[in-house]
Design a protein around this motif. Structure first.
Motif, PDB file in Angstrom:
ATOM      1  N   PRO A 390      10.217 -14.236  37.160  1.00  0.00           N
ATOM      2  CA  PRO A 390       8.807 -14.282  36.750  1.00  0.00           C
ATOM      3  C   PRO A 390       7.908 -13.441  37.657  1.00  0.00           C
ATOM      4  O   PRO A 390       8.138 -13.319  38.855  1.00  0.00           O
ATOM      5  CB  PRO A 390       8.453 -15.765  36.861  1.00  0.00           C
ATOM      6  CG  PRO A 390       9.766 -16.484  36.818  1.00  0.00           C
ATOM      7  CD  PRO A 390      10.745 -15.580  37.480  1.00  0.00           C
ATOM      8  N   SER A 607       9.767 -18.004  42.110  1.00  0.00           N
ATOM      9  CA  SER A 607      11.010 -18.308  41.402  1.00  0.00           C
ATOM     10  C   SER A 607      12.084 -17.290  41.762  1.00  0.00           C
ATOM     11  O   SER A 607      11.802 -16.102  41.956  1.00  0.00           O
ATOM     12  CB  SER A 607      10.784 -18.283  39.885  1.00  0.00           C
ATOM     13  OG  SER A 607      12.013 -18.424  39.202  1.00  0.00           O
ATOM     14  N   LEU A 610      16.122 -16.103  36.922  1.00  0.00           N
ATOM     15  CA  LEU A 610      16.553 -17.224  36.084  1.00  0.00           C
ATOM     16  C   LEU A 610      17.348 -16.726  34.888  1.00  0.00           C
ATOM     17  O   LEU A 610      17.132 -15.616  34.408  1.00  0.00           O
ATOM     18  CB  LEU A 610      15.331 -18.005  35.584  1.00  0.00           C
ATOM     19  CG  LEU A 610      14.359 -18.523  36.638  1.00  0.00           C
ATOM     20  CD1 LEU A 610      13.116 -19.078  35.967  1.00  0.00           C
ATOM     21  CD2 LEU A 610      15.030 -19.571  37.512  1.00  0.00           C
ATOM     22  N   GLN A 614      16.702 -20.826  31.420  1.00  0.00           N
ATOM     23  CA  GLN A 614      15.848 -21.362  32.480  1.00  0.00           C
ATOM     24  C   GLN A 614      14.457 -20.735  32.444  1.00  0.00           C
ATOM     25  O   GLN A 614      13.450 -21.416  32.625  1.00  0.00           O
ATOM     26  CB  GLN A 614      16.505 -21.119  33.842  1.00  0.00           C
ATOM     27  CG  GLN A 614      17.757 -21.932  34.095  1.00  0.00           C
ATOM     28  CD  GLN A 614      18.457 -21.508  35.375  1.00  0.00           C
ATOM     29  OE1 GLN A 614      18.431 -20.334  35.755  1.00  0.00           O
ATOM     30  NE2 GLN A 614      19.097 -22.461  36.040  1.00  0.00           N
ATOM     31  N   PHE A 615      14.416 -19.430  32.213  1.00  0.00           N
ATOM     32  CA  PHE A 615      13.115 -18.766  32.141  1.00  0.00           C
ATOM     33  C   PHE A 615      12.309 -19.306  30.951  1.00  0.00           C
ATOM     34  O   PHE A 615      11.086 -19.475  31.036  1.00  0.00           O
ATOM     35  CB  PHE A 615      13.289 -17.252  32.015  1.00  0.00           C
ATOM     36  CG  PHE A 615      11.993 -16.504  31.937  1.00  0.00           C
ATOM     37  CD1 PHE A 615      11.230 -16.283  33.065  1.00  0.00           C
ATOM     38  CD2 PHE A 615      11.504 -16.048  30.713  1.00  0.00           C
ATOM     39  CE1 PHE A 615      10.024 -15.611  32.997  1.00  0.00           C
ATOM     40  CE2 PHE A 615      10.299 -15.383  30.631  1.00  0.00           C
ATOM     41  CZ  PHE A 615       9.553 -15.158  31.778  1.00  0.00           C
ATOM     42  N   GLN A 617      12.387 -22.268  29.765  1.00  0.00           N
ATOM     43  CA  GLN A 617      11.841 -23.569  30.155  1.00  0.00           C
ATOM     44  C   GLN A 617      10.619 -23.395  31.052  1.00  0.00           C
ATOM     45  O   GLN A 617       9.597 -24.094  30.898  1.00  0.00           O
ATOM     46  CB  GLN A 617      12.914 -24.390  30.870  1.00  0.00           C
ATOM     47  CG  GLN A 617      14.073 -24.801  29.986  1.00  0.00           C
ATOM     48  CD  GLN A 617      15.201 -25.443  30.780  1.00  0.00           C
ATOM     49  OE1 GLN A 617      15.075 -25.689  31.980  1.00  0.00           O
ATOM     50  NE2 GLN A 617      16.312 -25.716  30.105  1.00  0.00           N
ATOM     51  N   ALA A 618      10.709 -22.449  32.008  1.00  0.00           N
ATOM     52  CA  ALA A 618       9.575 -22.208  32.896  1.00  0.00           C
ATOM     53  C   ALA A 618       8.381 -21.683  32.109  1.00  0.00           C
ATOM     54  O   ALA A 618       7.229 -22.059  32.359  1.00  0.00           O
ATOM     55  CB  ALA A 618       9.969 -21.213  33.980  1.00  0.00           C
ATOM     56  N   ARG A 621       6.639 -24.434  30.323  1.00  0.00           N
ATOM     57  CA  ARG A 621       5.750 -25.221  31.185  1.00  0.00           C
ATOM     58  C   ARG A 621       4.498 -24.433  31.560  1.00  0.00           C
ATOM     59  O   ARG A 621       3.497 -25.000  31.972  1.00  0.00           O
ATOM     60  CB  ARG A 621       6.490 -25.632  32.468  1.00  0.00           C
ATOM     61  CG  ARG A 621       7.626 -26.633  32.226  1.00  0.00           C
ATOM     62  CD  ARG A 621       8.097 -27.239  33.539  1.00  0.00           C
ATOM     63  NE  ARG A 621       8.564 -26.237  34.490  1.00  0.00           N
ATOM     64  CZ  ARG A 621       9.825 -25.827  34.581  1.00  0.00           C
ATOM     65  NH1 ARG A 621      10.736 -26.307  33.740  1.00  0.00           N
ATOM     66  NH2 ARG A 621      10.169 -24.941  35.477  1.00  0.00           N
ATOM     67  N   CYS A 624       4.210 -22.264  37.634  1.00  0.00           N
ATOM     68  CA  CYS A 624       5.118 -21.708  38.633  1.00  0.00           C
ATOM     69  C   CYS A 624       6.353 -22.574  38.740  1.00  0.00           C
ATOM     70  O   CYS A 624       6.296 -23.788  38.545  1.00  0.00           O
ATOM     71  CB  CYS A 624       4.445 -21.644  40.003  1.00  0.00           C
ATOM     72  SG  CYS A 624       2.890 -20.729  39.983  1.00  0.00           S
ATOM     73  N   VAL A 625       7.435 -21.938  39.090  1.00  0.00           N
ATOM     74  CA  VAL A 625       8.659 -22.663  39.382  1.00  0.00           C
ATOM     75  C   VAL A 625       8.856 -22.563  40.882  1.00  0.00           C
ATOM     76  O   VAL A 625       9.226 -21.523  41.398  1.00  0.00           O
ATOM     77  CB  VAL A 625       9.854 -22.061  38.620  1.00  0.00           C
ATOM     78  CG1 VAL A 625      11.112 -22.848  38.921  1.00  0.00           C
ATOM     79  CG2 VAL A 625       9.565 -22.045  37.129  1.00  0.00           C
TER      80      VAL A 625
END
Length: 626
Positions: A390, A607, A610, A614-615, A617-618, A621, A624-625
């Protein structure tokens, strides 16, 4: 009268004349032969009235010779493409044909009564002619290649066939010689040999000739206490230069490099060109590593002298690998392999230097070869995957962009990072296939995420300078793929290096312009680590500047890196560019960059790279992860 000659391996041409015999010694492919009935009668009367063949009416022919025989024999001699010369028992020339005059440049009046030695060439010693005469007298015939001399003094190769004509008492009455000019054949053979052994552009020995000389030198070393050094010399960045300059000028540069190598060593050493950008220097009779090192330093110094191109100067450099015989290898082939491995080591350490071969390099080379072989399989089987790191807007902390990073999902080693295979992919021309796959895969994920989660998301894709070396404007292929997906150009950004712009050509300019026209943004990756220049920032329509992590890693209040980063951000904004800071790992670094107005941040603080899942999912949201 009898002829002391036997047919050679070639079939003799025969004429339908009464009582004829073959002059076998003169029979060879392409030779014009003649009827011996006519020859017998000519030689019988030649002492009374010498003749030039082609004007046979001056010879007193016996009345019983049929008109047909006379005319046919006259045509053979007058139109023969082979030179014919007859000498008497005292070795004086008594007859020649028109082909003789054309071939030697002598008129008949110049040679009649003279000895054939007037045709002798300095190519042969007197002993050669004595041995020829001895064999002719002993065997009655002789055939072979001889260098003769024209009236102008020019020597030329010819194929000679001679036979003795004896009387009933076996006394030589005449010696008959036929010969043909072999200059054209010799020149063709010489050209073929040169093309097989020398480089056409530089006129230096090629690999074939080098291997032959190397084998000879190794034999000499085995006979006495000395060494042979082999230096493999690679012209750094020649591929980039080829893309930036016209072909004639590139050829001039290669020829100049070849001459600089020749001037760097002794005349007894060998310089060969074995590839477009690779030479090999063979140092003979050396005392080991000391002289090889000195020669390598001389070569690097000479290559570093700039070469003028119109109003600009182009600098060259070289990477040199050195190996010594007999210490490093037992054969010429092994020496060349060892030198190449050491050369690769010098290249990978940045170029413009030299390395000696070591067993560790050999092991690394074997591993390298295995990796290349496995990489070819990976390309064929698409053993790659993408990860997305990200990019966060520093003023809001939200994910707005991502960088697509390729990974090799090796069946045995697991996930392999790009640092272990991208360079090999570039060297072995696999980068085009890998780069196309990365782009299409990144575009597919981007299309999905923009449709489902983040309509304004932009994903950047790294593009190797070698991907711009294709002959056609390959931007059209990528743009067409985006259109097929229904994806706008602004959804994708291309990350390129400074080196591409520094060595830019009209083709690269056209390609970048095509991307910009399609709405695809262009980012300069790792800014500040290469030959950063304000001129190319002004010349090219760029969109994003990425500050290299080396400036961010030590970022702190009152540090020099802070001043540099502030200067880069201010300069980029003044030029209308957005700024991304790479390698952010601490909150302090983030805060300092945000305070100076840096637009985006990328790094492990936000982050790690990913997987697509996974990306996603981030992104869902939209935070920030950490």
């Amino acid at each position: 009268m009898q002829i002391e000659s036997k047919p050679s391996g070639s079939e003799c041409m025969r004429f339908g004349l009464r009582g004829q015999r073959d002059l076998g010694a003169a029979a060879r492919p392409g030779a014009d032969l003649f009827a011996m009935t006519w020859l017998d009668r000519v030689t019988q009367h030649a002492s009374e009235q010498d003749s030039v063949f082609g004007h046979v009416d001056t010879v007193a022919l016996p009345q019983d010779l049929a008109e047909f025989d006379r005319r046919q024999a006259e045509l053979v001699y007058a139109h023969s493409t082979e030179a014919i010369m007859i000498t008497d028992g005292q070795n004086r020339i008594v007859a020649v044909n028109p082909a003789f005059c054309r071939m030697t440049g002598y008129a008949a009046s110049d040679v009649l009564g003279m000895e054939p030695s007037m045709l002798h060439s300095p190519h042969h010693s007197p002993s050669f002619y004595r041995e020829m005469r001895r064999q002719l007298e002993a065997d009655g015939q002789w055939e072979g290649e001889v260098w003769s001399r024209r009236k102008s003094g020019e020597s030329f190769p010819c194929w000679f066939s001679m036979a003795c004509v004896r009387d009933a008492a076996s006394v030589v009455q005449r010696r008959v010689s036929l010969f043909s000019d072999q200059s054209t054949r010799k020149a063709s053979e010489a050209l073929i040999w040169r093309q097989a052994n020398f480089d056409g552009l530089t006129q230096l020995p090629n690999r074939n000739m080098l291997c032959d000389r190397l084998a000879q030198e190794c034999k000499k070393v085995d006979a006495k206490e000395c060494s042979v050094a082999v230096l493999a010399v690679h012209l750094d960045h020649l591929e980039n230069i080829k893309e930036g300059y016209p072909q004639p000028w590139v050829e001039r540069l290669v020829r100049e490099a070849a001459q600089r190598l020749v001037r760097s060593v002794r005349s007894t050493d060998t310089v060969a060109r074995v590839a477009d950008d690779c030479f090999v220097v063979l140092l003979t009779g050396t005392d080991g590593a000391a002289r090889a090192s000195q020669a390598a330093q001389n070569i690097l110094h000479r290559l570093a002298q700039p070469l003028e191109n119109d109003a600009s100067m182009v600098a060259m450099s070289g990477s040199i690998g050195i190996t010594i015989y007999p210490g490093d290898a037992g054969s010429g082939d092994e020496l060349l392999q060892n030198a190449q491995q050491a050369m690769y080591s010098a290249c990978h350490r940045g170029g413009n230097q030299f390395d000696f071969f070591t067993p560790a390099l050999q092991r690394a080379a074997q591993q390298r070869a295995n990796t290349v072989r496995e990489l070819r399989t990976a390309v064929a089987e698409k053993q790659f995957c993408l990860q997305f790191q990200p990019l966060v807007a520093l003023d809001t902390g939200r994910i707005v962009k991502a960088e697509a990073l390729v990974r090799w999902n090796h069946p045995e080693r697991g996930m392999v990072g790009p640092g272990e295979f991208i360079t090999l992919a570039e060297e072995h021309h696999l980068i085009h296939d890998i780069g196309d796959w990365v782009f299409k895969e990144a575009a597919a994920w981007t299309h999905k995420w923009r449709a489902e989660l983040a309509p304004g998301l932009q994903v950047s894709v790294n593009k190797s300078p070698l991907q711009f070396s294709r002959t056609h404007n390959h931007a059209a292929d990528w743009i067409a793929h985006l259109c097929k997906l229904g994806l706008p150009g602004e959804a994708i950004a291309l990350e390129i290096t400074e080196g591409l712009l520094l060595n830019s050509t009209s083709a690269i300019d056209d390609c970048l312009r095509s991307y910009r026209d399609a709405g695809i943004q262009v980012a300069i990756d790792d800014f500040g680590t290469g030959y950063s220049s304000l001129s190319y920032l002004k010349r090219f329509s760029l969109d994003i500047l990425k500050i290299d992590r080396s400036f961010v890693s030590n970022l702190a209040p009152d540090s020099s890196d802070l001043a540099l980063c502030q200067a880069m951000v201010a300069m980029a904004h003044a030029l209308g560019l957005k700024v991304v800071a790479e390698g952010i790992e601490t909150a302090q670094q983030r805060d300092l960059l945000a305070a100076m107005g840096c637009d985006y941040g990328q790094g492990y603080l936000f982050s790690k790279p990913l997987s697509p899942e996974q990306f996603e999912q981030a992104l869902a949201r939209n935070a920030c992860v950490v």
